[in-house]
Design an enzyme around this catalytic site. Sequence first.
Site, mmCIF file in Angstrom:
data_model
loop_
_atom_site.group_PDB
_atom_site.id
_atom_site.type_symbol
_atom_site.label_atom_id
_atom_site.label_comp_id
_atom_site.label_asym_id
_atom_site.label_seq_id
_atom_site.Cartn_x
_atom_site.Cartn_y
_atom_site.Cartn_z
ATOM 1 N N CYS A 1 12.624 7.768 16.287
ATOM 2 C CA CYS A 1 12.312 9.116 16.652
ATOM 3 C C CYS A 1 11.427 9.375 17.887
ATOM 4 O O CYS A 1 12.175 9.367 19.011
ATOM 5 C CB CYS A 1 11.486 9.875 15.515
ATOM 6 S SG CYS A 1 11.688 11.653 15.264
ATOM 7 N N ALA A 2 10.386 9.268 18.015
ATOM 8 C CA ALA A 2 9.515 9.553 19.302
ATOM 9 C C ALA A 2 9.718 8.407 20.124
ATOM 10 O O ALA A 2 9.899 8.607 21.225
ATOM 11 C CB ALA A 2 8.034 10.121 18.689
#
Length: 481
Positions: free
Chosen positions: A356-357
């Site tokens: 994700c990030a």
Amino acid sequence: MSAIPAIVIAAPASGSGKTTVSTGLLGALRAAGHTVAPFKVGPDYIDPGYHAVAAGRLGRNLDPNLVGPDAVAPLFAAGCAGADIAVVEGVMGLFDGRITDDDADPIGTGSTAHVATLIGAPVILVVDAAGHSQSLAALLHGFLGYSPAVRIAGVILNRVGSARHETVLRQACTRVGLPVYGVLHRDPALTVPSRHLGLIPAAERRGEAVAAVDAMTAGIATGLDLPGIVAAASQRTTGPVTPWSADEAIGAHTESGAHTEISAAPHRSGERPVIAVAAGAAFTFGYAEHPEMLRAAGAEVITFDPLTDRLPERAAAVVIGGGFPEEHAEDLAANVDLRADLAAHARAGRPIHAECAGLLYLCRELDGHPMTGVIDGVGRFGPRLTLGYRDGVAVGDSVLYRTGERVTGHEFHRSYVDLDGQHPAWGWRDAAGTPTVDGVAAGSVHASYLHVHPVAQPQAISRFVAAAARADVGEGDRHGA
């Protein structure tokens, strides 16, 4: 040995005040001399951060969808080690679980009710009393009768408006035979600031987070019946459970003979391979068991803050989890040395695992700010929330998975990345049945939006550490340039 006392804090619906009550209860019990083990139902990373501040010990997640129902009680037992009471914060409404086509079971899979039954703990309902009067009795009656497997011990009345309002609400609870374990009046101080994906992580707020937890602890301590809650928690019923162990989970896997190619080997230097795990304000999402399993598989785990640090010396592999890079894009871009370190790390063929990030940080650019350029992609923050469990299949071999291996993971983001033409990490079908792909799995890099719980994938942890052990890292080498 009797089961450790435990109470589950649930609610009829989201937004009722579960996090405020759970966090304040953790702090109040700790202040009263208890050693409290904090837990959160579901894949949420943010609430456990506040739990940790309040309890003074690591917050852990309990998610049957991600780890399987059979693993929940052992993980709970492991997280309770050294504690004398446990507090479990629920998710959404009491019976809200993963949405599936099969609705035969009244208890949703992965719901708060599901977890409560798996660990044998009673439930206290937090009710947002604003707008409720005598009809609260009917609401509570429905929850009491919905499933006999769930034991509702009592109620906490939140956001009560006046003394008269409190009297009416208490009468409603008495009508259905539920004790009231606390009354909290409307108080704007008992809130945690939010933004686009929910609460702001405690690691980002630092001193403000401590102050917020202190305020919640003070308010809860005066508003709740702590002795009554402790007595209710002691009514937990469960059979003998062997606590989960990272060493045993990894050992059972690598000794089975089924995956001999991923048994962790000594690093070329004879030392444990160093795995650098991103931390700090921009990367706050991660499961507590992840570093424990990396160590069990033979790694030395070192954290670093991408906002300020260089890549740690002798880093053989890197893990970059979830968080809010869009909130820190300018500062991430300003750390030019680390961006160069990670690009060189990837060029040297050393493993990188990003979720994700982490995927966004590995791109060339995020919202106009230069990132590491490990992946040929551009990340953008968008208006649409992508949220839900995914049943993914590995599209090809990688440093974590082999083609065809299946996982259940979770997506939670408002960004998007253009990755056209690159080999994807995962494939799955969306809610409409349409095939879709996610992420990048190329060379030594595995990056995607999908958050996967490591407890369900010991082979991936072993494989990643084994790849780190094979990496060529010279003495004093920082980035392989």
